[in-house]
Scaffold this motif. Structure first.
Motif, mmCIF file in Angstrom:
data_model
loop_
_atom_site.group_PDB
_atom_site.id
_atom_site.type_symbol
_atom_site.label_atom_id
_atom_site.label_comp_id
_atom_site.label_asym_id
_atom_site.label_seq_id
_atom_site.Cartn_x
_atom_site.Cartn_y
_atom_site.Cartn_z
ATOM 1 N N ASN A 211 0.684 -1.163 0.175
ATOM 2 C CA ASN A 211 0.109 -0.067 0.061
ATOM 3 C C ASN A 211 0.685 1.366 -0.129
ATOM 4 O O ASN A 211 0.630 2.312 -0.835
ATOM 5 C CB ASN A 211 -0.967 -0.083 1.213
ATOM 6 C CG ASN A 211 -2.369 -0.803 0.867
ATOM 7 O OD1 ASN A 211 -2.780 -0.752 -0.229
ATOM 8 N ND2 ASN A 211 -2.715 -1.128 2.188
ATOM 9 N N SER A 212 1.751 1.451 0.955
ATOM 10 C CA SER A 212 2.535 2.608 1.099
ATOM 11 C C SER A 212 3.410 3.199 -0.316
ATOM 12 O O SER A 212 3.408 4.307 -0.187
ATOM 13 C CB SER A 212 3.587 2.475 2.384
ATOM 14 O OG SER A 212 3.041 1.901 3.494
ATOM 15 N N MET A 213 3.679 2.125 -1.113
ATOM 16 C CA MET A 213 4.242 2.450 -2.172
ATOM 17 C C MET A 213 3.601 3.058 -3.225
ATOM 18 O O MET A 213 4.051 3.786 -3.952
ATOM 19 C CB MET A 213 5.246 1.370 -2.924
ATOM 20 C CG MET A 213 6.322 1.655 -3.870
ATOM 21 S SD MET A 213 7.503 0.259 -4.120
ATOM 22 C CE MET A 213 6.197 -0.939 -4.721
ATOM 23 N N LEU A 214 2.269 2.674 -3.114
ATOM 24 C CA LEU A 214 1.258 3.196 -3.959
ATOM 25 C C LEU A 214 0.781 4.892 -3.885
ATOM 26 O O LEU A 214 0.241 5.518 -4.590
ATOM 27 C CB LEU A 214 0.062 2.489 -4.228
ATOM 28 C CG LEU A 214 0.325 1.032 -5.439
ATOM 29 C CD1 LEU A 214 -0.724 0.087 -5.301
ATOM 30 C CD2 LEU A 214 0.700 1.597 -6.637
ATOM 31 N N VAL A 215 0.839 4.937 -2.398
ATOM 32 C CA VAL A 215 0.132 6.291 -1.836
ATOM 33 C C VAL A 215 0.715 7.671 -2.801
ATOM 34 O O VAL A 215 -0.365 8.137 -3.105
ATOM 35 C CB VAL A 215 0.437 6.482 -0.497
ATOM 36 C CG1 VAL A 215 -0.155 7.893 -0.056
ATOM 37 C CG2 VAL A 215 -0.452 5.301 0.332
ATOM 38 N N PRO A 216 1.890 7.804 -2.884
ATOM 39 C CA PRO A 216 2.294 8.764 -3.912
ATOM 40 C C PRO A 216 1.894 8.924 -5.117
ATOM 41 O O PRO A 216 1.725 10.004 -5.842
ATOM 42 C CB PRO A 216 3.794 8.975 -3.743
ATOM 43 C CG PRO A 216 4.243 7.460 -3.278
ATOM 44 C CD PRO A 216 3.029 6.872 -2.548
ATOM 45 N N VAL A 217 1.509 7.655 -5.694
ATOM 46 C CA VAL A 217 1.132 7.356 -7.065
ATOM 47 C C VAL A 217 -0.491 7.832 -7.449
ATOM 48 O O VAL A 217 -0.793 8.006 -8.593
ATOM 49 C CB VAL A 217 1.626 6.015 -7.777
ATOM 50 C CG1 VAL A 217 1.317 6.002 -9.263
ATOM 51 C CG2 VAL A 217 3.020 5.924 -7.522
ATOM 52 N N LEU A 218 -1.181 7.761 -6.478
ATOM 53 C CA LEU A 218 -2.451 7.819 -6.552
ATOM 54 C C LEU A 218 -3.138 8.893 -7.287
ATOM 55 O O LEU A 218 -3.890 8.950 -8.074
ATOM 56 C CB LEU A 218 -3.082 7.815 -5.109
ATOM 57 C CG LEU A 218 -2.868 6.176 -4.369
ATOM 58 C CD1 LEU A 218 -3.547 6.228 -3.236
ATOM 59 C CD2 LEU A 218 -3.653 5.060 -5.514
ATOM 60 N N PRO A 219 -2.464 10.091 -6.836
ATOM 61 C CA PRO A 219 -3.133 11.473 -7.734
ATOM 62 C C PRO A 219 -2.829 11.319 -9.177
ATOM 63 O O PRO A 219 -3.546 11.857 -10.044
ATOM 64 C CB PRO A 219 -2.399 12.646 -7.058
ATOM 65 C CG PRO A 219 -2.118 12.018 -5.591
ATOM 66 C CD PRO A 219 -1.757 10.781 -5.742
ATOM 67 N N THR A 220 -1.835 10.829 -9.613
ATOM 68 C CA THR A 220 -1.464 10.773 -10.893
ATOM 69 C C THR A 220 -2.280 9.628 -11.734
ATOM 70 O O THR A 220 -2.374 9.900 -12.812
ATOM 71 C CB THR A 220 0.238 10.348 -11.021
ATOM 72 O OG1 THR A 220 1.092 11.292 -10.611
ATOM 73 C CG2 THR A 220 0.738 10.090 -12.698
#
Length: 411
Positions: A24-33
């Motif tokens: 989960n944590s690695m995807l958090v910064p990618v979610l807005p993109t």
């Protein structure tokens, strides 16, 4: 020779919680993109986190039972392979399909099913392989790995996304398959598992909750709420940084790592200090919930980004005080032979807390900033009251071995 094999096995096991945290944590910064590229609503993008955690939370109790019956290593290796396949499904869908959202979600569900058999079963495996001081040391090592994963994963995710936003999905199979091979060849289980038949297993579980459910169920709920707020806050902060402040890439990942760093360092220090001192454990737990409640209340009145990050980090420190205390109480509530059942259920409700954080935060965000954090302050206050009045385990309960307190931040 045996000592060398033990060290190699411990190194292999260390990678298991790291892989789970990255889910989960690695995807958090990618979610807005991802939201922008796939033209998704805030709620739809929140499901990328939710479906992973929900499927893991529902499957963990079953996987815990299967590991008791058929052996930890088989379950861990198989789970890692399933986890990696889920990443391939999501990655190929995003790369090759025009309307890929549904297939990405299916891949995330598969990943969650795989994640269910990783860190929770690794905890039981360590209990099988080590005892006494060695067990405490081993648990401390995997906690360090878990903590490092939490801090680094937003940064790693941001760096990998510089290639393309869906490159993150292809990272999972690489890590999962490599770890599965490492585990298969380096970990030797000591004995054949002699798990209970399912009716007996369920009967023992029912008996535990009959005796200790009065405080055990509230403790499960409080732990779930702590992670619900943590991942909701990360989801909210990621959106604010990119959409409102136009902060992207590695800088964004580093900012997201700040609250996680506060939680991980606090949890580790708390785990080393509380030991089996139950009056101290209850005090620290209440202090953590007070800090979490206060930070959520105060941040509702401010939207200045640096002040908000500071206040949210204070809240994460509160979570870092809370989780090791709950873990110590819960794992110490039962004998070692029954601990797998309880830790599996506890892991399950914690995953469910992570699952529901992003979509509920998404809904509250559509109303207002103040609504988000006043709601969280109210929820945290409720858990504080619950913890103060109901989480009072029998003082006569003692643990078989030390060191379990350091498992508090696994999720």
């Amino acid at each position: 020779m045996e000592e060398k094999q033990g060290r190699v096995a411990m190194i292999a096991i260390t990678f298991i919680p790291l892989v789970m945290v990255l889910g989960n944590s690695m995807l958090v910064p990618v979610l807005p993109t991802m939201k922008s590229k796939l033209d998704l609503s805030q709620f739809q993008v929140s499901l990328i986190i939710t479906m992973f955690s929900l499927s893991a939370g529902l499957i963990i109790p079953l996987v815990g039972y299967l590991s008791d019956r058929f052996g930890r290593k088989w379950i861990i290796v198989g789970s890692l392979v399933i986890y990696g396949i889920g990443g391939i499904i999501s990655g190929l869908s995003a790369w090759l399909m025009e309307n890929s959202y549904i297939m990405i979600l299916i891949g995330r569900i598969v990943q969650g099913i795989g994640a269910a058999g990783t860190a929770p079963i690794a905890m039981a495996l360590i209990g099988d392989l080590y005892s006494g001081e060695q067990e405490s040391k081993a648990l401390g090592i995997i906690e360090s790995s878990n903590g490092a994963g939490k801090i680094l994963s937003p940064i790693i995710g941001s760096v990998i996304a510089l290639i393309t936003w869906y490159a993150v999905f292809f990272t999972f199979p690489i890590l999962c398959f490599a770890t599965a091979i490492f585990i298969w060849f380096s970990v030797k289980e000591k004995k054949k598992m002699e798990g209970k038949p399912l009716p007996e297993y369920l009967g023992a579980l029912k008996q535990i909750f009959k005796q200790k459910g009065k405080w055990l169920i509230p403790a499960f709920f409080v732990g779930s709420v702590g992670l619900f707020i943590l991942f909701g806050v990360l989801f909210y902060l990621s959106d604010v940084l990119e959409q409102r402040l136009k902060i992207e890439g590695v800088i964004k990942g580093c900012i997201l790592a700040i609250p996680l760093l506060g939680m991980v360092v606090t949890a580790y220090l708390t785990g080393t200090k509380i030991k089996q001192n139950k009056p101290l454990i209850r005090k620290v737990m209440v202090m953590g919930l007070m800090l979490l409640t206060g930070s959520m209340f105060v941040v509702s009145f401010f939207q200045q980004v640096y002040l908000m990050i500071g206040l949210l980090t204070l809240g994460s420190i509160g979570t870092g005080l809370l989780l090791p205390c709950l873990n110590t109480l819960i794992t110490g509530a039962v004998e070692k032979a029954e601990r797998g059942m309880i830790t599996s259920l506890y892991g399950s409700v914690r995953f469910l807390g992570v699952a529901f954080g992003p979509p509920l935060f998404s809904w509250l965000m559509s109303i207002s900033h103040k609504t988000v954090f006043l709601s969280m302050a109210g929820l945290s206050l409720f858990t504080l009251i619950l913890a103060f009045f109901l989480i009072k385990p029998d003082k006569s309960e003692k643990k078989e071995t030390g060191g379990k307190q350091q498992l508090g931040t696994l999720f």
